[in-house]
Design an enzyme around this catalytic site. Structure first.
Site, PDB file in Angstrom:
ATOM      1  N   ASP A   8       0.875  -1.168   0.000  1.00  0.00           N
ATOM      2  CA  ASP A   8       0.000   0.000   0.000  1.00  0.00           C
ATOM      3  C   ASP A   8       0.914   1.220   0.000  1.00  0.00           C
ATOM      4  O   ASP A   8       1.597   1.499   0.979  1.00  0.00           O
ATOM      5  CB  ASP A   8      -0.885  -0.017   1.246  1.00  0.00           C
ATOM      6  CG  ASP A   8      -1.737   1.240   1.397  1.00  0.00           C
ATOM      7  OD1 ASP A   8      -1.623   2.140   0.548  1.00  0.00           O
ATOM      8  OD2 ASP A   8      -2.497   1.325   2.375  1.00  0.00           O
ATOM      9  N   TYR A  67       1.719   2.038  14.265  1.00  0.00           N
ATOM     10  CA  TYR A  67       0.628   1.704  13.348  1.00  0.00           C
ATOM     11  C   TYR A  67       0.906   2.279  11.966  1.00  0.00           C
ATOM     12  O   TYR A  67       1.125   3.473  11.809  1.00  0.00           O
ATOM     13  CB  TYR A  67      -0.706   2.244  13.862  1.00  0.00           C
ATOM     14  CG  TYR A  67      -1.837   1.963  12.894  1.00  0.00           C
ATOM     15  CD1 TYR A  67      -2.321   0.672  12.745  1.00  0.00           C
ATOM     16  CD2 TYR A  67      -2.381   2.976  12.120  1.00  0.00           C
ATOM     17  CE1 TYR A  67      -3.335   0.397  11.841  1.00  0.00           C
ATOM     18  CE2 TYR A  67      -3.398   2.715  11.224  1.00  0.00           C
ATOM     19  CZ  TYR A  67      -3.881   1.417  11.091  1.00  0.00           C
ATOM     20  OH  TYR A  67      -4.880   1.147  10.201  1.00  0.00           O
ATOM     21  N   LYS A  91      -3.216  -1.944   8.134  1.00  0.00           N
ATOM     22  CA  LYS A  91      -3.366  -3.380   8.273  1.00  0.00           C
ATOM     23  C   LYS A  91      -2.482  -4.118   7.279  1.00  0.00           C
ATOM     24  O   LYS A  91      -1.978  -3.543   6.314  1.00  0.00           O
ATOM     25  CB  LYS A  91      -4.834  -3.775   8.079  1.00  0.00           C
ATOM     26  CG  LYS A  91      -5.582  -3.978   9.396  1.00  0.00           C
ATOM     27  CD  LYS A  91      -4.865  -4.936  10.324  1.00  0.00           C
ATOM     28  CE  LYS A  91      -5.639  -5.175  11.600  1.00  0.00           C
ATOM     29  NZ  LYS A  91      -4.832  -5.793  12.635  1.00  0.00           N
TER      30      LYS A  91
END
Length: 379
Positions: free
Chosen positions: A13, A230, A233
């Site tokens: 991503d 973070y 995902k």
């Protein structure tokens, strides 16, 4: 003995339009341009560039083995150049999965996820590629156990004498960076006992015990553990070999008639239902979800991918079988939205959100710190 072929998926991503929706077409085109050049150089045999949600997925075939520096460098170059485009357009989360400036020749630990398998090509070699968005590696575990351990799903476990010999399941402890190989059917219940903890254990690889080699392989990279923060995902991919000693294509896909609840979704912190769809329909338009899963099918022919395009087409101009891209799955999709709406109605309470130990990020430590002096002993 025939030369063994390697099939690789490497994904990342690296930027999206309108939040976590979709990479820009120019990013996909740049990846295709680079891999076309790598094919001409003989680094890869064949390739296909696709996406699920905001993840670019590179399918590559070659004879260089798993973890090969040239192949991984080719993928890294695709992501680097596509990131430049993403940043120039000020796309959301541009370069998100690029976690290092010093590439070592393998994407492991560098941010992108990967799944690779090496095997001797059979006379007919059907492949199914699964791609998921907005979820974690263990999302495949309950699905794969139904496929490889459950004869009520896979009749081949009873009537195919090679499948009946069972499978070896490699399970990774993604927290402690360890692995264990367990065998089915002898250890089926113990396998299920371990994999029930989806926050820690995930299937990495399943191998045939009939000597056919790998049946499937999953990317198990944990981005937040690599980056220490973070970063989104993990959006795992899975390569599966089908038929003749392995589950049939129908046995791989039939389990998706169930509604599978998986971790991830909005902010990587919720439980939502897998939504099987076409890559073209994989934009997460409902509350950044629900988690999408796509399945594309190819035949492997002498190291090259064969889809619905004319025979002999190379250079990435393939047309895969889009397994979830038809109305067969309309009812499943409706059930996924219904289940996801039910979960979201719980608001910021479990089971809608993940437990504290699984939250990708949370304000709870700051809240508890502020309240430290206000908590009083019970009477």
């Amino acid at each position: 003995m025939a030369e063994k072929v390697t099939v690789s998926i490497i994904k990342a991503d690296i930027g999206s339009i309108c939040g976590h929706m979709t990479p820009h077409p120019s990013m996909m085109a740049k990846a295709k341009e680079i891999l076309t050049d790598k094919q001409k150089q003989g680094i890869i045999e064949d390739f296909y560039v696709t996406r699920v949600g905001d993840d670019i997925n590179l399918y590559m075939t070659h004879y260089k083995g798993e973890g090969n520096k040239e192949v991984h460098t080719a993928a890294w170059e695709c992501f680097q150049e596509a990131t430049k485009i993403s940043k120039s357009m000020h796309l959301y989360a541009a370069g998100q999965d690029i976690l290092t400036d010093a590439f070592s020749g393998n994407v492991k630990g560098a941010g992108p996820g990967s799944a690779e398998m090496t095997f001797e090509e059979r006379p007919s070699e059907p492949l199914v590629f699964f791609m998921a968005d907005k979820t974690e590696p263990s999302a495949y575990s309950p699905i794969l156990t139904r496929i490889f351990l459950d004869p009520f799903t896979t009749t081949g476990l009873v009537i195919d004498k090679r499948a009946k010999m069972g499978f070896d399941v490699e399970i990774q402890d993604v927290m402690d960076h360890k692995k264990v190989v367990m065998s089915s059917p002898e250890e089926t219940l113990s396998i299920l006992s371990l994999l029930g903890d989806t926050s820690r254990y995930a299937i990495k690889r399943i191998n045939s015990r009939a000597g056919l080699g790998p049946a499937c392989v999953v990317s198990t990279d944990k981005l937040n553990m690599t980056a220490g923060r973070y970063v989104g995902k993990d959006d795992p991919v899975c390569i599966c070999r089908a038929q003749s000693g392995f589950p049939s294509v129908g046995e791989y896909t039939q389990v998706f008639q169930n509604t599978w609840l998986v971790a991830g979704w909005m902010r990587g912190s919720h439980i939502g239902a897998f939504y099987p769809c076409s890559p073209e329909d994989s934009n997460p338009v409902y509350y950044d979800g629900p988690p999408r899963i796509c399945a594309l099918g190819f035949q492997l022919c002498e190291g090259h991918l064969q889809g619905l395009e004319p025979q002999g087409v190379k250079g990435g101009d393939h047309i895969p079988v889009d397994i979830f891209g038809n109305n067969t799955w309309d009812n499943v999709r409706a059930n996924a939205i219904k289940a996801s709406r039910l979960m979201r109605a719980q608001g910021p309470f479990q089971p809608s959100i993940l437990g504290a130990e699984e939250m990708e990020y949370t304000s709870r430590p700051e809240v508890l710190e502020d309240l430290k002096k206000r908590f009083e002993p019970l009477d």
